[in-house]
Design a protein around this motif. Structure first.
Motif, PDB file in Angstrom:
ATOM      1  N   PHE A 131       0.832  -1.197   0.000  1.00  0.00           N
ATOM      2  CA  PHE A 131       0.000   0.000   0.000  1.00  0.00           C
ATOM      3  C   PHE A 131       0.865   1.245   0.000  1.00  0.00           C
ATOM      4  N   ARG A 132       0.448   2.216  -0.792  1.00  0.00           N
ATOM      5  CA  ARG A 132       1.068   3.547  -0.754  1.00  0.00           C
ATOM      6  C   ARG A 132       0.273   4.405   0.210  1.00  0.00           C
ATOM      7  N   VAL A 133       0.952   5.036   1.144  1.00  0.00           N
ATOM      8  CA  VAL A 133       0.285   5.863   2.142  1.00  0.00           C
ATOM      9  C   VAL A 133      -0.180   7.165   1.488  1.00  0.00           C
ATOM     10  N   LYS A 134      -1.456   7.490   1.671  1.00  0.00           N
ATOM     11  CA  LYS A 134      -2.043   8.694   1.092  1.00  0.00           C
ATOM     12  C   LYS A 134      -2.841   9.433   2.156  1.00  0.00           C
ATOM     13  N   ASP A 138      -5.417   4.481   1.881  1.00  0.00           N
ATOM     14  CA  ASP A 138      -4.158   4.065   1.279  1.00  0.00           C
ATOM     15  C   ASP A 138      -4.413   3.264   0.013  1.00  0.00           C
ATOM     16  N   TYR A 172       5.462   3.407   1.919  1.00  0.00           N
ATOM     17  CA  TYR A 172       4.761   2.163   1.573  1.00  0.00           C
ATOM     18  C   TYR A 172       4.834   1.194   2.751  1.00  0.00           C
ATOM     19  N   SER A 197       5.593   1.494   7.928  1.00  0.00           N
ATOM     20  CA  SER A 197       5.675   2.273   6.695  1.00  0.00           C
ATOM     21  C   SER A 197       7.118   2.721   6.465  1.00  0.00           C
TER      22      SER A 197
END
Length: 205
Positions: A131-134, A138, A172, A197
């Motif tokens: 997962f990309r942290v947003k 995510d 990530y 992360s």
């Protein structure tokens, strides 16, 4: 000239100092609370969650929760079970990779817990996603099916790799899906868990 401190008062001061030093020795770094011991948890998964929340890992001990320094806390406790996950990225060949070190079976069992199984099949490989942290939800990078992990039964590790070109750096993490329950209506012995992360991609170290 003799000391004005009475022997009883001196003993009290020494006892107070010893208590203060012991209290500091039991504190995890960065927190003011005493470290909990394995006996205070009902399951290995509960202990693992606490261990990770406190910043624990192979290079960061939290009390005596991980005496063999593999990132897995309180391996003598019964299930549910969670492992210690990592995530990395190979800049030269454009792929994510990582491991998950799983705990030994508690309660006198042999082998390692939760090396196999996913939400579809109990004997298939465990699955994960990156997962990309947003700011909002995510972003999973590998769709609904995610990535399969290879179980190494001799070492109790899950190994995985997934190709993906990263155009920019971001934070990530890898998240392992829960395994299907061992009993139709019982507690899931292999819940999901995730890595910390990490900043990955071009320009990251």
């Amino acid at each position: 000239m003799g000391s004005n401190v009475r022997p009883a008062t001196s003993a009290l001061l020494l006892a107070t100092l010893a208590a203060i030093l012991l209290g500091w020795a039991l504190r995890p770094s960065g927190t003011g609370a005493a470290v909990r011991g394995c006996a205070s948890f009902q399951s290995q998964a509960e202990a693992q969650q606490y261990f990770v929340e406190q910043g624990g890992g192979p290079r960061h001990a939290i009390g005596a929760l991980d005496p063999d320094h593999d990132g897995v806390a309180c391996e003598g406790l019964p299930g549910p079970y969670e492992g210690y996950a990592t995530v990395g990225y190979n800049l030269a060949h454009h792929f994510f990779y990582g491991t998950a070190t799983m705990p030994l079976l508690g309660g006198g069992g042999e082998g390692f817990a939760c090396l196999m199984g996913n939400r579809h099949f109990p004997d298939a490989s465990r699955r994960l996603n990156v997962f990309r942290v947003k700011p909002g939800p995510d972003e999973p990078l590998f769709g609904k099916e995610g990535v399969g992990a290879e179980a190494i039964e001799s070492s109790g590790r899950l190994l995985w790799r997934a190709n993906r070109v990263l155009r920019r750096s971001a934070d990530y993490y890898a998240a392992f899906e829960q395994r299907i329950p061992l009993k139709p209506y019982g507690e899931n012995e292999c819940p999901g868990f995730r890595s910390a992360s990490v900043l990955l991609g071009p320009g990251s170290r």
